[in-house]
Design an enzyme around this catalytic site. Structure first.
Site, PDB file in Angstrom:
ATOM      1  N   ASP A  46      81.409  37.863  15.906  1.00 56.36           N
ATOM      2  CA  ASP A  46      82.238  37.618  17.091  1.00 56.36           C
ATOM      3  C   ASP A  46      83.503  36.806  16.826  1.00 56.36           C
ATOM      4  OD1 ASP A  46      81.251  34.921  16.871  1.00 56.36           O
ATOM      5  OD2 ASP A  46      79.517  35.427  18.120  1.00 56.36           O
ATOM      6  N   HIS A  61      78.206  39.538   7.866  1.00 57.97           N
ATOM      7  CA  HIS A  61      77.963  40.879   8.415  1.00 57.97           C
ATOM      8  C   HIS A  61      79.230  41.539   8.947  1.00 57.97           C
ATOM      9  CE1 HIS A  61      73.428  39.761   9.006  1.00 57.97           C
ATOM     10  NE2 HIS A  61      73.762  39.956   7.753  1.00 57.97           N
ATOM     11  N   CYS A 101      94.895  58.309   4.978  1.00 63.05           N
ATOM     12  CA  CYS A 101      94.223  59.515   4.484  1.00 63.05           C
ATOM     13  C   CYS A 101      93.682  60.417   5.586  1.00 63.05           C
ATOM     14  CB  CYS A 101      93.093  59.121   3.528  1.00 63.05           C
ATOM     15  SG  CYS A 101      91.716  58.354   4.407  1.00 63.05           S
ATOM     16  N   GLY A 157      70.566  28.490  14.965  1.00 62.64           N
ATOM     17  CA  GLY A 157      70.472  29.666  15.848  1.00 62.64           C
ATOM     18  C   GLY A 157      70.232  30.976  15.132  1.00 62.64           C
TER      19      GLY A 157
HETATM   20  N1  APR Z   1      70.453  27.390  20.555  1.00 65.40           N
HETATM   21  C1  APR Z   1      69.789  27.470  19.363  1.00 65.40           C
HETATM   22  N2  APR Z   1      69.098  28.564  18.991  1.00 65.40           N
HETATM   23  C2  APR Z   1      69.066  29.617  19.833  1.00 65.40           C
HETATM   24  C3  APR Z   1      69.728  29.593  21.089  1.00 65.40           C
HETATM   25  C4  APR Z   1      70.452  28.406  21.439  1.00 65.40           C
HETATM   26  N3  APR Z   1      71.123  28.284  22.596  1.00 65.40           N
HETATM   27  N4  APR Z   1      69.533  30.790  21.697  1.00 65.40           N
HETATM   28  C5  APR Z   1      68.778  31.518  20.868  1.00 65.40           C
HETATM   29  N5  APR Z   1      68.492  30.830  19.742  1.00 65.40           N
HETATM   30  C6  APR Z   1      67.745  31.274  18.552  1.00 65.40           C
HETATM   31  C7  APR Z   1      66.512  32.084  18.835  1.00 65.40           C
HETATM   32  O1  APR Z   1      65.369  31.235  18.992  1.00 65.40           O
HETATM   33  C8  APR Z   1      66.416  32.950  17.556  1.00 65.40           C
HETATM   34  O2  APR Z   1      65.686  32.285  16.533  1.00 65.40           O
HETATM   35  O3  APR Z   1      68.625  32.136  17.861  1.00 65.40           O
HETATM   36  C9  APR Z   1      67.882  33.071  17.092  1.00 65.40           C
HETATM   37  C10 APR Z   1      68.475  34.442  17.312  1.00 65.40           C
HETATM   38  O4  APR Z   1      67.808  35.339  16.499  1.00 65.40           O
HETATM   39  P1  APR Z   1      68.344  36.823  16.212  1.00 65.40           P
HETATM   40  O5  APR Z   1      68.650  37.507  17.515  1.00 65.40           O
HETATM   41  O6  APR Z   1      67.369  37.431  15.285  1.00 65.40           O
HETATM   42  O7  APR Z   1      69.747  36.568  15.521  1.00 65.40           O
HETATM   43  P2  APR Z   1      70.104  36.405  13.975  1.00 65.40           P
HETATM   44  O8  APR Z   1      69.121  35.539  13.282  1.00 65.40           O
HETATM   45  O9  APR Z   1      71.547  36.030  13.948  1.00 65.40           O
HETATM   46  O10 APR Z   1      69.961  37.887  13.462  1.00 65.40           O
HETATM   47  C11 APR Z   1      70.522  38.234  12.248  1.00 65.40           C
HETATM   48  O11 APR Z   1      70.261  40.541  12.868  1.00 65.40           O
HETATM   49  O12 APR Z   1      70.695  41.067  15.031  1.00 65.40           O
HETATM   50  C12 APR Z   1      70.997  41.395  13.728  1.00 65.40           C
HETATM   51  O13 APR Z   1      72.902  41.904  12.385  1.00 65.40           O
HETATM   52  C13 APR Z   1      72.454  41.145  13.479  1.00 65.40           C
HETATM   53  O14 APR Z   1      73.556  39.352  12.347  1.00 65.40           O
HETATM   54  C14 APR Z   1      72.432  39.679  13.102  1.00 65.40           C
HETATM   55  C15 APR Z   1      71.150  39.585  12.286  1.00 65.40           C
END
Ligand code: APR
Length: 242
Positions: free
Chosen positions: A104, A119, A151, A188
């Protein structure tokens, strides 16, 4: 007596002159961008296989393109939250490298200057042909079909889709930043998606203190030096306050 995890984390962060942070979708949740897992494994109502894989793009490039136009629109409206801003402000007193799984661009918008986008980015597209990668300027909404000016092949989002490998240079740069760090923050992220998650586990293996900030426990929690449970936007400003 065992030190309170917040106090331990705060003392680690206040001493460190080189900090590395791995961030995931959770850090942008308070900016209004739903995490993949919070949305029940759906993005904009689509299954991942239908919009975020190379097969999906081959099968229905128009759908993938529309999906990314929608994500760009949501991304353009999102503003950095106090967690992004706290990491950017930390640069006033430490060298900070941010390794983000997010596409983002919010760390950059918040003012972080050393950001590795593991990513890719919503704000770049690249040619599906043989042209050297990257950097076609990116309007918010791209018309379909959009072709490479050099291309004529189709352009695609510069995003690492499920089933695709990360750029080895990006991984090398991330490993270097992790190895140089005196504290490694993990914010997160579910710590489930590889190879990004492995950078955090490698930091543990190398004996670098790892501080995790997440709303819930993850597979990393039992290995981290401290796990702080709560919202990143509330915890990080307190944790990183000078
Ligand atoms: N503060 C802290 N943690 C949070 C909050 C918040 N406000 N809201 C959600 N979370 C945590 C959740 O508990 C979870 O562990 O953020 C995490 C989000 O997990 P995912 O959705 O799996 O995201 P991510 O770990 O970034 O995933 C990695 O997977 O979705 C694909 O390619 C995408 O880059 C991404 C990759």
């Amino acid at each position: 007596m065992k030190k309170d995890p917040f106090e331990l984390a705060r003392s680690l962060c206040s001493k460190a002159r080189r900090v590395c942070a791995l961030t995931g979708a959770g850090i942008s949740a308070e900016s209004g961008l739903a995490t993949f897992r919070d949305a029940g494994g759906l993005w904009e109502g689509h299954r991942v296989e239908d919009v975020a894989t190379p097969e999906a793009f081959r099968r229905d490039p128009r759908l993938v393109w529309q999906f990314y136009n929608a994500r760009r629109k949501a991304g353009a409206e999102a503003r950095p939250n106090p967690a992004h801003l706290a990491l950017a402000k930390l640069e006033e007193r430490a060298q900070v490298s941010v390794l983000t799984q997010n596409v983002d661009g919010l760390h950059g918008k918040a003012g972080s200057t050393r950001v590795v986008e593991l990513h890719g980015s919503l704000w770049r597209v690249r040619c599906t042909g043989e042209c050297p990668p990257l950097a076609h300027a990116e309007p918010l909404e791209l018309a379909w079909p959009t072709q490479c000016k050099r291309c004529g092949e189709l352009l695609r989002p510069d995003i690492v889709w499920f089933g695709e490998a990360l750029d080895p240079k990006v991984l090398e740069e991330s490993a270097r930043a992790m190895l140089e760090s005196e504290v490694f923050l993990v914010i997160g992220t579910s710590a489930l998606v590889q190879p990004a998650a492995s950078i955090a586990f490698e930091a543990v293996r190398r004996g670098i203190p790892v501080v995790e900030v997440n709303r819930e426990r993850t597979p990393l929690s039992k290995l981290a030096s401290a796990t702080l449970l709560g919202k990143a936007g509330e915890l990080l400003p307190k944790l990183l306050k000078a």
